[in-house]
Scaffold this motif. Structure first.
Motif, PDB file in Angstrom:
ATOM      1  N   ARG A  12     -15.508 -38.763  23.701  1.00 43.94           N
ATOM      2  CA  ARG A  12     -15.038 -40.146  23.752  1.00 43.94           C
ATOM      3  C   ARG A  12     -13.529 -40.189  23.944  1.00 43.94           C
ATOM      4  N   GLN A  13     -12.815 -39.246  23.361  1.00 46.09           N
ATOM      5  CA  GLN A  13     -11.362 -39.205  23.504  1.00 46.09           C
ATOM      6  C   GLN A  13     -10.961 -38.804  24.920  1.00 46.09           C
ATOM      7  N   ASP A  14     -11.862 -38.158  25.649  1.00 46.50           N
ATOM      8  CA  ASP A  14     -11.583 -37.757  27.019  1.00 46.50           C
ATOM      9  C   ASP A  14     -11.816 -38.896  28.006  1.00 46.50           C
ATOM     10  N   ILE A  15     -12.494 -39.955  27.578  1.00 49.72           N
ATOM     11  CA  ILE A  15     -12.711 -41.137  28.412  1.00 49.72           C
ATOM     12  C   ILE A  15     -11.753 -42.213  27.908  1.00 49.72           C
ATOM     13  N   LEU A  16     -10.878 -42.663  28.793  1.00 53.42           N
ATOM     14  CA  LEU A  16      -9.792 -43.550  28.390  1.00 53.42           C
ATOM     15  C   LEU A  16      -9.946 -44.945  28.971  1.00 53.42           C
ATOM     16  N   THR A  17      -9.472 -45.920  28.223  1.00 51.58           N
ATOM     17  CA  THR A  17      -9.350 -47.290  28.742  1.00 51.58           C
ATOM     18  C   THR A  17      -8.113 -47.340  29.629  1.00 51.58           C
ATOM     19  N   ILE A  18      -7.913 -48.457  30.276  1.00 50.76           N
ATOM     20  CA  ILE A  18      -6.748 -48.580  31.152  1.00 50.76           C
ATOM     21  C   ILE A  18      -5.448 -48.479  30.356  1.00 50.76           C
ATOM     22  N   ARG A  19      -5.407 -49.050  29.169  1.00 50.25           N
ATOM     23  CA  ARG A  19      -4.194 -48.970  28.336  1.00 50.25           C
ATOM     24  C   ARG A  19      -3.933 -47.541  27.874  1.00 50.25           C
ATOM     25  N   GLU A  20      -4.985 -46.858  27.455  1.00 46.75           N
ATOM     26  CA  GLU A  20      -4.830 -45.466  27.016  1.00 46.75           C
ATOM     27  C   GLU A  20      -4.379 -44.574  28.169  1.00 46.75           C
ATOM     28  N   ALA A  21      -4.978 -44.790  29.345  1.00 47.76           N
ATOM     29  CA  ALA A  21      -4.617 -43.992  30.516  1.00 47.76           C
ATOM     30  C   ALA A  21      -3.174 -44.278  30.935  1.00 47.76           C
ATOM     31  N   ALA A  22      -2.776 -45.535  30.899  1.00 46.94           N
ATOM     32  CA  ALA A  22      -1.403 -45.899  31.244  1.00 46.94           C
ATOM     33  C   ALA A  22      -0.422 -45.248  30.271  1.00 46.94           C
ATOM     34  N   ARG A  23      -0.773 -45.243  29.003  1.00 50.05           N
ATOM     35  CA  ARG A  23       0.080 -44.613  27.999  1.00 50.05           C
ATOM     36  C   ARG A  23       0.199 -43.120  28.271  1.00 50.05           C
ATOM     37  N   LEU A  24      -0.910 -42.481  28.632  1.00 46.01           N
ATOM     38  CA  LEU A  24      -0.902 -41.052  28.966  1.00 46.01           C
ATOM     39  C   LEU A  24       0.030 -40.780  30.144  1.00 46.01           C
ATOM     40  N   LEU A  25      -0.037 -41.640  31.161  1.00 48.20           N
ATOM     41  CA  LEU A  25       0.769 -41.469  32.365  1.00 48.20           C
ATOM     42  C   LEU A  25       2.189 -42.008  32.221  1.00 48.20           C
ATOM     43  N   ARG A  26       2.423 -42.737  31.132  1.00 50.73           N
ATOM     44  CA  ARG A  26       3.721 -43.357  30.856  1.00 50.73           C
ATOM     45  C   ARG A  26       4.121 -44.346  31.951  1.00 50.73           C
ATOM     46  N   ILE A  27       3.132 -45.167  32.321  1.00 48.04           N
ATOM     47  CA  ILE A  27       3.372 -46.247  33.268  1.00 48.04           C
ATOM     48  C   ILE A  27       2.799 -47.535  32.676  1.00 48.04           C
ATOM     49  N   HIS A  28       3.162 -48.651  33.250  1.00 49.84           N
ATOM     50  CA  HIS A  28       2.658 -49.938  32.781  1.00 49.84           C
ATOM     51  C   HIS A  28       1.174 -50.054  33.131  1.00 49.84           C
ATOM     52  N   ALA A  29       0.405 -50.684  32.280  1.00 48.46           N
ATOM     53  CA  ALA A  29      -1.036 -50.846  32.505  1.00 48.46           C
ATOM     54  C   ALA A  29      -1.310 -51.605  33.809  1.00 48.46           C
ATOM     55  N   MET A  30      -0.481 -52.575  34.150  1.00 50.55           N
ATOM     56  CA  MET A  30      -0.689 -53.334  35.389  1.00 50.55           C
ATOM     57  C   MET A  30      -0.490 -52.436  36.611  1.00 50.55           C
ATOM     58  N   THR A  31       0.450 -51.507  36.541  1.00 52.83           N
ATOM     59  CA  THR A  31       0.662 -50.561  37.637  1.00 52.83           C
ATOM     60  C   THR A  31      -0.583 -49.710  37.827  1.00 52.83           C
ATOM     61  N   LEU A  32      -1.141 -49.229  36.728  1.00 54.07           N
ATOM     62  CA  LEU A  32      -2.354 -48.411  36.805  1.00 54.07           C
ATOM     63  C   LEU A  32      -3.530 -49.246  37.309  1.00 54.07           C
ATOM     64  N   TYR A  33      -3.626 -50.480  36.881  1.00 55.71           N
ATOM     65  CA  TYR A  33      -4.678 -51.379  37.352  1.00 55.71           C
ATOM     66  C   TYR A  33      -4.610 -51.524  38.870  1.00 55.71           C
ATOM     67  N   LYS A  34      -3.396 -51.712  39.395  1.00 49.04           N
ATOM     68  CA  LYS A  34      -3.225 -51.859  40.843  1.00 49.04           C
ATOM     69  C   LYS A  34      -3.628 -50.576  41.569  1.00 49.04           C
ATOM     70  N   LEU A  35      -3.217 -49.426  41.035  1.00 51.24           N
ATOM     71  CA  LEU A  35      -3.592 -48.141  41.633  1.00 51.24           C
ATOM     72  C   LEU A  35      -5.108 -47.965  41.631  1.00 51.24           C
ATOM     73  N   ALA A  36      -5.753 -48.359  40.533  1.00 50.76           N
ATOM     74  CA  ALA A  36      -7.208 -48.248  40.425  1.00 50.76           C
ATOM     75  C   ALA A  36      -7.892 -49.143  41.457  1.00 50.76           C
ATOM     76  N   ARG A  37      -7.428 -50.369  41.585  1.00 48.29           N
ATOM     77  CA  ARG A  37      -8.018 -51.308  42.553  1.00 48.29           C
ATOM     78  C   ARG A  37      -7.874 -50.816  43.982  1.00 48.29           C
ATOM     79  N   MET A  38      -6.780 -50.108  44.271  1.00 51.93           N
ATOM     80  CA  MET A  38      -6.540 -49.589  45.618  1.00 51.93           C
ATOM     81  C   MET A  38      -7.223 -48.243  45.847  1.00 51.93           C
TER      82      MET A  38
END
Length: 71
Positions: A12-38
């Motif tokens: 479960r810790q290996d599967i991340l939400t968008i906020r958790e993934a953004a925190r891991l990557l040290r980027i804003h969640a909206m930036t990651l959301y846009k990357l995911a959508r594209m």
């Protein structure tokens, strides 16, 4: 805690939400959301929500960094 419970918790810790993934990557969640959508970042939409694999994100970052070194 049993071995099965520890394994399930680790998975479960290996599967991340968008906020958790953004925190891991040290980027804003909206930036990651846009990357995911594209389709520019490895992700899967499950039940209307984005989910990210910790291992796949780390591999993706390493590939991106290596690609920029070789340019």
């Amino acid at each position: 805690m049993t071995h099965a419970n520890r394994t399930a918790t680790a998975q479960r810790q290996d599967i991340l939400t968008i906020r958790e993934a953004a925190r891991l990557l040290r980027i804003h969640a909206m930036t990651l959301y846009k990357l995911a959508r594209m389709g520019q970042v490895p992700t899967k939409k499950i039940g209307g929500q984005w989910r990210f694999s910790r291992q796949q994100l780390i591999a993706w970052v390493e590939q991106e960094m290596a690609a920029h070194v070789h340019r």
